[in-house]
Design an enzyme around this catalytic site. Sequence first.
Site, PDB file in Angstrom:
ATOM      1  N   GLU A 144      14.900  -4.720  15.431  1.00 46.71           N
ATOM      2  CA  GLU A 144      15.201  -6.295  15.759  1.00 46.71           C
ATOM      3  C   GLU A 144      16.458  -6.691  15.446  1.00 46.71           C
ATOM      4  O   GLU A 144      17.331  -6.532  14.777  1.00 46.71           O
ATOM      5  CB  GLU A 144      14.151  -7.190  15.616  1.00 46.71           C
ATOM      6  CG  GLU A 144      12.789  -6.713  16.647  1.00 46.71           C
ATOM      7  CD  GLU A 144      11.635  -7.136  16.098  1.00 46.71           C
ATOM      8  OE1 GLU A 144      11.054  -7.691  16.236  1.00 46.71           O
ATOM      9  OE2 GLU A 144      11.494  -7.648  14.481  1.00 46.71           O
TER      10      GLU A 144
ATOM     11  N   ASP B 147       3.385 -10.213  15.713  1.00 44.12           N
ATOM     12  CA  ASP B 147       4.858 -10.005  15.407  1.00 44.12           C
ATOM     13  C   ASP B 147       5.512  -9.719  16.945  1.00 44.12           C
ATOM     14  O   ASP B 147       6.745  -9.752  17.164  1.00 44.12           O
ATOM     15  CB  ASP B 147       5.285 -10.226  14.622  1.00 44.12           C
ATOM     16  CG  ASP B 147       5.592  -8.881  13.791  1.00 44.12           C
ATOM     17  OD1 ASP B 147       4.917  -8.439  14.388  1.00 44.12           O
ATOM     18  OD2 ASP B 147       6.085  -8.954  12.405  1.00 44.12           O
TER      19      ASP B 147
HETATM   20  N1  LIG Z   1       5.644 -13.023  10.918  1.00 45.22           N
HETATM   21  C1  LIG Z   1       6.432 -12.519   9.932  1.00 45.22           C
HETATM   22  O1  LIG Z   1       7.083 -13.494   9.526  1.00 45.22           O
HETATM   23  C2  LIG Z   1       6.605 -10.852   9.004  1.00 45.22           C
HETATM   24  C3  LIG Z   1       7.698 -11.426   8.416  1.00 45.22           C
HETATM   25  C4  LIG Z   1       6.932  -9.762   7.391  1.00 45.22           C
HETATM   26  C5  LIG Z   1       5.833  -8.863   8.132  1.00 45.22           C
HETATM   27  N2  LIG Z   1       5.758  -9.057   8.977  1.00 45.22           N
HETATM   28  C6  LIG Z   1       3.981  -8.303   9.652  1.00 45.22           C
HETATM   29  O2  LIG Z   1       3.203  -8.262   8.770  1.00 45.22           O
HETATM   30  C7  LIG Z   1       2.936  -7.112   9.264  1.00 45.22           C
HETATM   31  C8  LIG Z   1       2.388  -6.286   7.459  1.00 45.22           C
HETATM   32  O3  LIG Z   1       3.632  -5.663   7.254  1.00 45.22           O
HETATM   33  P1  LIG Z   1       3.628  -4.431   5.054  1.00 45.22           P
HETATM   34  O4  LIG Z   1       4.656  -4.802   5.610  1.00 45.22           O
HETATM   35  O5  LIG Z   1       3.178  -5.413   5.003  1.00 45.22           O
HETATM   36  O6  LIG Z   1       2.550  -3.994   6.913  1.00 45.22           O
HETATM   37  P2  LIG Z   1       2.072  -2.165   5.759  1.00 45.22           P
HETATM   38  O7  LIG Z   1       2.124  -1.032   6.499  1.00 45.22           O
HETATM   39  O8  LIG Z   1       3.052  -1.952   4.020  1.00 45.22           O
HETATM   40  O9  LIG Z   1       0.513  -3.455   5.935  1.00 45.22           O
HETATM   41  C9  LIG Z   1      -0.198  -3.374   7.077  1.00 45.22           C
HETATM   42  C10 LIG Z   1      -1.703  -3.384   6.434  1.00 45.22           C
HETATM   43  O10 LIG Z   1      -2.021  -2.921   7.238  1.00 45.22           O
HETATM   44  C11 LIG Z   1      -3.170  -2.729   7.065  1.00 45.22           C
HETATM   45  N3  LIG Z   1      -4.132  -2.804   8.040  1.00 45.22           N
HETATM   46  C12 LIG Z   1      -4.156  -1.654   9.557  1.00 45.22           C
HETATM   47  N4  LIG Z   1      -5.170  -1.938  10.039  1.00 45.22           N
HETATM   48  C13 LIG Z   1      -6.190  -2.873   9.286  1.00 45.22           C
HETATM   49  C14 LIG Z   1      -6.829  -3.893   9.974  1.00 45.22           C
HETATM   50  N5  LIG Z   1      -7.908  -3.406  11.786  1.00 45.22           N
HETATM   51  N6  LIG Z   1      -8.004  -4.378   9.299  1.00 45.22           N
HETATM   52  C15 LIG Z   1      -7.341  -4.452   7.550  1.00 45.22           C
HETATM   53  N7  LIG Z   1      -6.319  -3.376   7.219  1.00 45.22           N
HETATM   54  C16 LIG Z   1      -5.365  -3.037   8.554  1.00 45.22           C
HETATM   55  C17 LIG Z   1      -3.109  -0.827   6.724  1.00 45.22           C
HETATM   56  O11 LIG Z   1      -4.115  -0.341   6.616  1.00 45.22           O
HETATM   57  C18 LIG Z   1      -1.685  -1.705   5.451  1.00 45.22           C
HETATM   58  O12 LIG Z   1      -2.479  -2.083   4.473  1.00 45.22           O
HETATM   59  C19 LIG Z   1       3.620  -5.674  10.032  1.00 45.22           C
HETATM   60  O13 LIG Z   1       2.570  -6.456  10.937  1.00 45.22           O
HETATM   61  C20 LIG Z   1       5.004  -6.784  10.069  1.00 45.22           C
HETATM   62  O14 LIG Z   1       5.327  -6.564  11.356  1.00 45.22           O
HETATM   63  C21 LIG Z   1       5.499 -10.801   9.833  1.00 45.22           C
END
Ligand SMILES: NC(=O)c1ccc[n+]([C@@H]2O[C@H](COP(=O)([O-])OP(=O)(O)OC[C@H]3O[C@@H](n4cnc5c(N)ncnc54)[C@H](O)[C@@H]3O)[C@@H](O)[C@H]2O)c1
Length: 355
Positions: free
Chosen positions: A56, A230
């Site tokens: 993005e 997101d």
């Molecule tokens: N809204 C925002 O501004 C924003 C900003 C950054 C990241 N994000 C989003 O946040 C999310 C997390 O990012 P990250 O960098 O921590 O990713 P990451 O991959 O490091 O961590 C995600 C975690 O979620 C766990 N997980 C997956 N499915 C699950 C479930 N059903 N139940 C419980 N745990 C589960 C995974 O095992 C993993 O440990 C991503 O989807 C990312 O796109 C959003």
Amino acid sequence: MVDFIGIERIQQLVARRGTARFIEELAGEIERDFLRWDDFEKSPRHASHSPVGVIELMPASDGRLYAFKYVNGHPKNTTVGLLTVTAFGVLADVATGYPLLLSELTVTTALRTAATSALAARRMARPGSRVMALIGNGAQGEFQAIAFHHLLGIRELRLYDTDPKATDKLVRNLGALRLPGLELVRCASTAAAVAGADIVTTVTADKRNATILTPAMIAPGMHLNAVGGDCPGKTELHPDILRRSDARVVVEFEPQSRIEGEIQQLPADFPVTELTEVLAGRAPGRARADEVTIFDSVGFALEDFSALRYLMRIHQQERGGAQIDLVPDLEDPKDLFGLLAGEPATQAARPRVTA
Ligand SMILES: NC(=O)c1ccc[n+]([C@@H]2O[C@H](COP(=O)([O-])OP(=O)(O)OC[C@H]3O[C@@H](n4cnc5c(N)ncnc54)[C@H](O)[C@@H]3O)[C@@H](O)[C@H]2O)c1
């Protein structure tokens, strides 16, 4: 010359303040920019989707400074030893179009996301909220935990991740910080973590319409900080949670959230409030103690604009700030070719521009 913040520099800048203070200062910057919402040129981000993820571009400008972020989201990356989310960005001078700062934004995205979540929760969660469930304990997890401990007064953190190693890591990292009065509770399921929580933060990564929270898990008065959904087809909440008659949904920038947020699951006229309205006091974040408040976060370019400007300021104020020769500095600006023809290019450092 262009200011440059790489990983080593962001480590220094955060370490000199401490993560909690850094997030607090950043939250102040973001809030001030959301309060001058109309000054900004805004658009939904440009997303390039593939079967495994998204790349993005996120621009924002206030007519004086222009910022953009490059960011990806690849939930399966961690299985091959890579981050789910990486990012970098540029802050530029609108008057000349010259870039002023090139910065890492992977760490900064986690910091600004936590700052924005806390800003919203301060207006939306019940006063006196002390217990937060944190579902998803990956890269963003600690940042959310620190922000909510520091800015909301969370004292019990109930943890769940489908990957127990992610929770091990989070417990280890937060334990080492010895955050005053913070108790960490590992839970066996999302339902167990959410039961009795004042605030529920979902920050999972999965490229599908996941149902991390079901309607049965939600109690009156809860605040949901839904961070992980997101992208189109990537959500965390069952839509019936949003449809509750006592639900209040706040988004960052409505045109983008309609495409990417939890509300993509609902009709285009489903009522939402933009965060700027809540921060300005024109709309309540919460009207009653028993409402279910939902911050449907997707991440908006303005948060990165604020972060880049803040980064440039502290980078320039503090010793050790590097610059790189990203743009030619020519004695005759029409003689670009001279640079290649072996003509000496003058790479004297420009005076720094303060934000
Ligand atoms: N809204 C925002 O501004 C924003 C900003 C950054 C990241 N994000 C989003 O946040 C999310 C997390 O990012 P990250 O960098 O921590 O990713 P990451 O991959 O490091 O961590 C995600 C975690 O979620 C766990 N997980 C997956 N499915 C699950 C479930 N059903 N139940 C419980 N745990 C589960 C995974 O095992 C993993 O440990 C991503 O989807 C990312 O796109 C959003």
